[in-house]
Design a protein around this motif. Structure first.
Motif, PDB file in Angstrom:
ATOM      1  N   LEU A 103      12.994   0.194  -5.932  1.00  0.00           N
ATOM      2  CA  LEU A 103      11.599   0.601  -5.880  1.00  0.00           C
ATOM      3  C   LEU A 103      11.318   2.124  -5.705  1.00  0.00           C
ATOM      4  O   LEU A 103      12.069   2.493  -4.567  1.00  0.00           O
ATOM      5  CB  LEU A 103      10.782  -0.840  -5.635  1.00  0.00           C
ATOM      6  CG  LEU A 103      10.539  -0.615  -4.340  1.00  0.00           C
ATOM      7  CD1 LEU A 103       9.990   0.126  -3.178  1.00  0.00           C
ATOM      8  CD2 LEU A 103       9.834  -1.923  -4.610  1.00  0.00           C
ATOM      9  N   ARG A 104       9.995   2.705  -5.567  1.00  0.00           N
ATOM     10  CA  ARG A 104       9.210   3.773  -5.098  1.00  0.00           C
ATOM     11  C   ARG A 104       8.311   4.265  -4.378  1.00  0.00           C
ATOM     12  O   ARG A 104       7.858   3.441  -4.740  1.00  0.00           O
ATOM     13  CB  ARG A 104       9.246   4.864  -6.218  1.00  0.00           C
ATOM     14  CG  ARG A 104      10.056   4.912  -7.304  1.00  0.00           C
ATOM     15  CD  ARG A 104       9.514   6.039  -8.258  1.00  0.00           C
ATOM     16  NE  ARG A 104       9.288   5.226  -9.302  1.00  0.00           N
ATOM     17  CZ  ARG A 104       8.266   5.606 -10.020  1.00  0.00           C
ATOM     18  NH1 ARG A 104       8.644   6.911 -10.467  1.00  0.00           N
ATOM     19  NH2 ARG A 104       7.501   4.646 -11.370  1.00  0.00           N
ATOM     20  N   LEU A 105       9.244   4.326  -3.175  1.00  0.00           N
ATOM     21  CA  LEU A 105       7.483   4.553  -2.286  1.00  0.00           C
ATOM     22  C   LEU A 105       6.807   5.765  -2.298  1.00  0.00           C
ATOM     23  O   LEU A 105       7.431   7.201  -2.969  1.00  0.00           O
ATOM     24  CB  LEU A 105       8.310   4.266  -0.473  1.00  0.00           C
ATOM     25  CG  LEU A 105       8.850   3.254  -0.375  1.00  0.00           C
ATOM     26  CD1 LEU A 105       9.714   3.041   1.441  1.00  0.00           C
ATOM     27  CD2 LEU A 105       7.980   1.776  -0.778  1.00  0.00           C
ATOM     28  N   LYS A 106       5.576   6.142  -1.363  1.00  0.00           N
ATOM     29  CA  LYS A 106       5.114   7.024  -1.913  1.00  0.00           C
ATOM     30  C   LYS A 106       4.786   7.433  -0.218  1.00  0.00           C
ATOM     31  O   LYS A 106       3.999   6.790   0.900  1.00  0.00           O
ATOM     32  CB  LYS A 106       3.502   7.051  -2.278  1.00  0.00           C
ATOM     33  CG  LYS A 106       2.600   5.984  -1.798  1.00  0.00           C
ATOM     34  CD  LYS A 106       1.492   5.548  -3.071  1.00  0.00           C
ATOM     35  CE  LYS A 106       0.438   4.684  -2.552  1.00  0.00           C
ATOM     36  NZ  LYS A 106      -0.709   4.605  -3.107  1.00  0.00           N
ATOM     37  N   ASP A 137       5.388   0.353  -9.622  1.00  0.00           N
ATOM     38  CA  ASP A 137       6.691  -0.492  -8.994  1.00  0.00           C
ATOM     39  C   ASP A 137       5.583  -1.556  -8.306  1.00  0.00           C
ATOM     40  O   ASP A 137       6.598  -1.966  -7.197  1.00  0.00           O
ATOM     41  CB  ASP A 137       7.301   0.979  -8.129  1.00  0.00           C
ATOM     42  CG  ASP A 137       8.726   1.413  -9.040  1.00  0.00           C
ATOM     43  OD1 ASP A 137       8.109   1.438  -9.923  1.00  0.00           O
ATOM     44  OD2 ASP A 137       9.326   2.632  -8.078  1.00  0.00           O
ATOM     45  N   GLN A 138       4.880  -1.645  -8.176  1.00  0.00           N
ATOM     46  CA  GLN A 138       4.153  -3.020  -7.609  1.00  0.00           C
ATOM     47  C   GLN A 138       4.397  -3.763  -7.894  1.00  0.00           C
ATOM     48  O   GLN A 138       5.103  -4.983  -7.072  1.00  0.00           O
ATOM     49  CB  GLN A 138       2.217  -2.336  -7.653  1.00  0.00           C
ATOM     50  CG  GLN A 138       1.525  -1.660  -7.243  1.00  0.00           C
ATOM     51  CD  GLN A 138       1.867  -1.733  -5.682  1.00  0.00           C
ATOM     52  OE1 GLN A 138       1.669  -2.569  -5.423  1.00  0.00           O
ATOM     53  NE2 GLN A 138       1.348  -0.361  -4.172  1.00  0.00           N
ATOM     54  N   ILE A 145       7.507  -5.323  -9.382  1.00  0.00           N
ATOM     55  CA  ILE A 145       8.274  -5.474  -8.717  1.00  0.00           C
ATOM     56  C   ILE A 145       8.731  -5.820  -6.949  1.00  0.00           C
ATOM     57  O   ILE A 145       9.459  -6.586  -7.059  1.00  0.00           O
ATOM     58  CB  ILE A 145       9.485  -3.486  -8.443  1.00  0.00           C
ATOM     59  CG1 ILE A 145       9.888  -3.378 -10.280  1.00  0.00           C
ATOM     60  CG2 ILE A 145      11.233  -4.013  -8.110  1.00  0.00           C
ATOM     61  CD1 ILE A 145      10.674  -2.186  -9.636  1.00  0.00           C
ATOM     62  N   PHE A 146       8.072  -4.822  -6.214  1.00  0.00           N
ATOM     63  CA  PHE A 146       8.146  -5.992  -5.909  1.00  0.00           C
ATOM     64  C   PHE A 146       7.114  -7.092  -5.000  1.00  0.00           C
ATOM     65  O   PHE A 146       8.026  -8.112  -4.500  1.00  0.00           O
ATOM     66  CB  PHE A 146       7.237  -4.883  -3.870  1.00  0.00           C
ATOM     67  CG  PHE A 146       7.313  -5.069  -3.155  1.00  0.00           C
ATOM     68  CD1 PHE A 146       8.101  -4.675  -2.412  1.00  0.00           C
ATOM     69  CD2 PHE A 146       6.037  -5.792  -2.288  1.00  0.00           C
ATOM     70  CE1 PHE A 146       8.502  -5.166  -0.401  1.00  0.00           C
ATOM     71  CE2 PHE A 146       6.108  -6.227  -1.195  1.00  0.00           C
ATOM     72  CZ  PHE A 146       7.334  -6.479   0.002  1.00  0.00           C
ATOM     73  N   TYR A 147       6.376  -7.611  -6.150  1.00  0.00           N
ATOM     74  CA  TYR A 147       5.409  -8.596  -5.762  1.00  0.00           C
ATOM     75  C   TYR A 147       6.493  -9.705  -7.147  1.00  0.00           C
ATOM     76  O   TYR A 147       7.296 -10.459  -6.227  1.00  0.00           O
ATOM     77  CB  TYR A 147       4.167  -8.716  -7.204  1.00  0.00           C
ATOM     78  CG  TYR A 147       3.687  -9.730  -7.332  1.00  0.00           C
ATOM     79  CD1 TYR A 147       2.967 -10.441  -6.452  1.00  0.00           C
ATOM     80  CD2 TYR A 147       4.404 -10.414  -8.478  1.00  0.00           C
ATOM     81  CE1 TYR A 147       2.447 -11.915  -7.026  1.00  0.00           C
ATOM     82  CE2 TYR A 147       3.805 -12.025  -8.793  1.00  0.00           C
ATOM     83  CZ  TYR A 147       2.462 -12.803  -7.702  1.00  0.00           C
ATOM     84  OH  TYR A 147       2.605 -13.839  -8.328  1.00  0.00           O
ATOM     85  N   PHE A 148       7.398 -10.244  -7.304  1.00  0.00           N
ATOM     86  CA  PHE A 148       8.081 -10.624  -7.853  1.00  0.00           C
ATOM     87  C   PHE A 148       9.805 -10.932  -6.758  1.00  0.00           C
ATOM     88  O   PHE A 148      10.372 -11.327  -6.936  1.00  0.00           O
ATOM     89  CB  PHE A 148       8.967  -9.931  -9.279  1.00  0.00           C
ATOM     90  CG  PHE A 148       7.836 -10.361 -10.555  1.00  0.00           C
ATOM     91  CD1 PHE A 148       7.295 -11.639 -10.566  1.00  0.00           C
ATOM     92  CD2 PHE A 148       7.793  -9.437 -11.310  1.00  0.00           C
ATOM     93  CE1 PHE A 148       6.387 -12.093 -12.029  1.00  0.00           C
ATOM     94  CE2 PHE A 148       6.154  -8.865 -12.515  1.00  0.00           C
ATOM     95  CZ  PHE A 148       6.100 -10.678 -12.567  1.00  0.00           C
ATOM     96  N   TYR A 149       9.777  -9.733  -5.958  1.00  0.00           N
ATOM     97  CA  TYR A 149      10.870  -9.351  -5.889  1.00  0.00           C
ATOM     98  C   TYR A 149      10.381 -10.559  -4.102  1.00  0.00           C
ATOM     99  O   TYR A 149      10.936 -11.069  -4.015  1.00  0.00           O
ATOM    100  CB  TYR A 149      10.458  -8.420  -4.325  1.00  0.00           C
ATOM    101  CG  TYR A 149      11.414  -7.960  -3.312  1.00  0.00           C
ATOM    102  CD1 TYR A 149      13.241  -8.047  -3.800  1.00  0.00           C
ATOM    103  CD2 TYR A 149      11.071  -7.665  -2.121  1.00  0.00           C
ATOM    104  CE1 TYR A 149      14.184  -7.504  -2.279  1.00  0.00           C
ATOM    105  CE2 TYR A 149      12.341  -8.085  -0.950  1.00  0.00           C
ATOM    106  CZ  TYR A 149      13.110  -7.432  -1.703  1.00  0.00           C
ATOM    107  OH  TYR A 149      14.309  -7.028  -0.130  1.00  0.00           O
ATOM    108  N   ALA A 188       0.722  -1.427   0.321  1.00  0.00           N
ATOM    109  CA  ALA A 188      -0.269   0.435  -0.175  1.00  0.00           C
ATOM    110  C   ALA A 188       0.332   1.639  -0.613  1.00  0.00           C
ATOM    111  O   ALA A 188       0.357   2.092  -0.214  1.00  0.00           O
ATOM    112  CB  ALA A 188      -0.954   0.440   1.484  1.00  0.00           C
ATOM    113  N   HIS A 189       2.152   1.302  -0.100  1.00  0.00           N
ATOM    114  CA  HIS A 189       3.232   2.137   0.635  1.00  0.00           C
ATOM    115  C   HIS A 189       4.356   2.188  -0.503  1.00  0.00           C
ATOM    116  O   HIS A 189       5.211   3.297  -0.875  1.00  0.00           O
ATOM    117  CB  HIS A 189       3.546   2.299   1.317  1.00  0.00           C
ATOM    118  CG  HIS A 189       3.117   2.086   3.220  1.00  0.00           C
ATOM    119  ND1 HIS A 189       2.364   3.966   3.388  1.00  0.00           N
ATOM    120  CD2 HIS A 189       2.269   1.171   3.962  1.00  0.00           C
ATOM    121  CE1 HIS A 189       1.238   2.884   4.501  1.00  0.00           C
ATOM    122  NE2 HIS A 189       1.627   1.833   4.984  1.00  0.00           N
TER     123      HIS A 189
END
Length: 639
Positions: free
Chosen positions: A153-156, A131-132, A134-138, A125-126
């Motif tokens: 990646l980039r956080l908001k 870049d979602q 990227i984190f999924y495959f991470y 959510a952050h």
């Protein structure tokens, strides 16, 4: 000192009671044959007392050691908390579903969110939507590969601004040895990304500068000979991009290894520092061209020294030098055959001139030898010519020349530096452009006359294009539309003339574009003036992109036209009225003649009275008809 909590005091008492029980048990075990202490001898009692005292001291020492261990453990816990929460990087723990289980204060500060709003929430959510994946495959790699993973990646943040971070993870294995939780480090790399962007921009600027130079430039690794960069000029010359290739395999033909003439060893001293530029010449068999090479060791982006080579194509210079060396006679013949005056000078001093120069300036060929180039230039142009000569200016320019007899004329000079017999000389051509200057003067005069005539026209004349844009206008716009030339140029005609953002339905320009001939229209303005607009294509070949747009005030002409129409109508009415009056008079004459005959035949007084009244009326009608005819004749004479 702060008071200990009640539960700590209670725990201490329980521990003391437990220790007492253990001590009593040990005491009972150590009693000799389980006898009553009263039965013990003084020596036995003294020995037992000594042992108990020693054991007591041991217990006290153990207790002190335990207390110190507990204090150190508390300190370690505090240090751990400080290291965890106040670490310079963010820490958080998530489960396999991506839910945050723990997070340190640094991470909350990065996201500008309180810790209680992070725990139990999905870390995705952050993360920015882009870049979602990227984190999924991470997470997938963490679960599958079961080893440390790194991603960027980039956080908001809470305010919506992006935050560039790098994630590094460790896996916490559950009892069944399946990854259940992940410790993840969050490193703020925003400054690094900004630095990388700045570096990329700087690299683009560097490449843009090199790509716009008209010399071939390439950069190679001095150890591997790998080409790191080629500018566009070199790519165009070879027809290929050799970046990433070994220089000696692709730039030169028939090479099995590094070139024998490679200058790498000349660019760096024994201390590994650049020795500055090294200039030399080479013939490239692959391109069949001569080059002057400027080699220098420069620092690359990785900090290593690399070789940059700038190649200037000197093939033409070499060819000219060869021609000069091989055939002085041909060169001399060529000099004499040209109609332009040619001067060969060394540092501004003439060393040779052709016959055309003698004819143009009135000197003998030998008279030029040893004179300075500006000696054949008029005083008002000496400074200009001297500057061009000494600066090596190689473009045509104009100046006033002076003959031996003192007469002056306009000439065009064009000089260029050449390598002649291992010496740089300047070859300058000169030609008389007096007629051209006279033609230019006449043209300028004609232009001024045309502009004067153009501005003297009472009609508003302007040049427009197909888009209705006014390109040029005369000064009549000030009297026709009360706007200056500067106020109309660049605007569209329909905006000024009709006050509309688009052309009118009956626009003469649109008609002229289609018909390719003159079109016109008339219209009445809001202040009751009549205007006539004519648009005529300016025909230059087959391309009609310009049109003459003329606006003429025809209010007076319209008024005269209306007056003329009224006069014509009055004249026509007079002629018609006169004809009717004549016809009426003829009819009246017949009636009157018949009445006269009746009066002779009828003698009764009452009949005579009636006929007299009719006769009187006929006389009055006759007089009125004569007056009407007279007015019509007078009106016709006036018209």
């Amino acid at each position: 000192m702060t008071e200990k909590p009640p539960y700590e005091e209670l725990e201490k008492k329980i521990q003391e009671q437990e220790l007492r029980k253990q001590a009593e048990k040990i005491l009972q075990e150590r009693l000799i044959d389980n006898r009553d202490p009263s039965e013990l001898t003084p020596e036995q009692i003294h020995s037992l007392l000594h042992e108990l005292q020693v054991h007591q001291i041991e217990l006290e020492m153990q207790n002190d050691e335990l207390r110190r261990s507990q204090e150190e453990l508390i300190k370690s816990k505090i240090i751990y908390i400080e290291l965890y929460d106040l670490a310079p990087v963010g820490y958080f723990t998530i489960n396999s579903k991506g839910l945050i289980l723990k997070a340190n204060l640094t991470l909350t500060g990065m996201l500008s969110i309180e810790r209680r709003f992070l725990i139990g929430q999905s870390f995705s959510a952050h993360i920015l939507f882009e870049d979602q994946d990227i984190f999924y495959f991470y997470l997938q790699n963490l679960s599958t590969l079961k080893k440390r993973q790194i991603c960027e990646l980039r956080l908001k943040k809470k305010d919506g601004k992006p935050l560039y971070v790098q994630l590094e993870s460790n896996i916490i294995l559950s009892e069944c040895e399946e990854p259940d939780q992940y410790h993840i480090i969050v490193i703020d790399i925003t400054e690094r990304m900004q630095a990388e962007d700045a570096l990329k921009y700087s690299k683009l600027q560097f490449e843009a500068v090199l790509n716009n130079l008209d010399s071939s430039i390439y950069i190679t690794d001095m150890e591997s000979n790998e080409i790191l960069f080629m500018n566009q000029q070199m790519k165009d010359e070879f027809g290929k991009d050799f970046t990433g290739k070994i220089c000696w395999r692709f730039i030169h033909n028939n090479q099995d290894g590094p070139c024998e003439f490679c200058t790498n060893d000349k660019l760096v001293d024994d201390n590994g520092k650049s020795t500055g530029p090294y200039i030399w010449e080479i013939y490239n068999q692959k391109l069949n061209r001569w080059y002057e090479l400027h080699d220098q060791a420069i620092p690359w982006t990785n900090g290593k020294l690399v070789r940059m080579e700038i190649a200037f194509d000197i093939t033409e210079r070499k060819q000219m030098a060869k021609v000069l060396q091989e055939s002085e006679g041909k060169n001399k013949a060529l000099q004499e055959a040209t109609f332009e005056a040619l001067f060969f000078s060394d540092k501004g001093v003439c060393i040779e001139a052709n016959n055309s120069a003698s004819k143009l300036f009135g000197y003998k060929p030998d008279a030029f030898i040893g004179i300075f180039g500006t000696d054949v230039i008029a005083d008002e142009s000496k400074a200009i010519v001297k500057d061009k000569m000494l600066s090596g200016y190689d473009q045509p320019y104009e100046a006033i020349a002076q003959r031996k007899d003192g007469s002056k004329f306009w000439a065009e000079f064009h000089g260029k530096m050449f390598d002649y017999q291992e010496k740089m000389i300047r070859v300058t051509s000169a030609r008389d452009i007096t007629e051209r200057k006279q033609a230019e003067t006449a043209l300028e005069k004609a232009k001024k006359q045309w502009e004067t005539t153009f501005d003297a026209m009472s009609d508003w004349v302007c040049i427009i294009n197909r888009d209705h844009e006014i390109i040029q206008s005369n000064k009549a716009c000030e009297s026709i539309i009360n706007l200056s030339v500067d106020q109309v140029v660049g605007r569209r005609c329909h905006e000024i003339v009709h006050g509309m953002d688009f052309h009118i339905l009956d626009c003469p320009l649109q008609k002229a574009i289609k018909s390719n001939r003159l079109e016109s229209m008339e219209f009445k303005t809001g202040d009751n003036r009549w205007m006539q607009i004519t648009v005529d294509p300016i025909k230059i070949g087959t391309n009609n992109d310009r049109f003459v747009h003329i606006v003429r005030d025809i209010t007076e002409a319209k008024e005269r036209e209306n007056e003329s129409i009224m006069v014509q109508k009055a004249k026509a009415f007079s002629i018609l009225s006169g004809g009717i009056a004549h016809d009426y008079n003829n009819l009246l004459t017949i009636i009157w003649g018949n009445i006269c005959l009746l009066k002779e035949e009828m003698t009764h007084p009452s009949q005579q009275e009636l006929l007299n009244d009719v006769d009187k009326a006929c006389r009055q009608a006759r007089d009125l008809t004569h007056q009407f005819i007279g007015v019509c004749q007078a009106s016709c004479r006036l018209n």
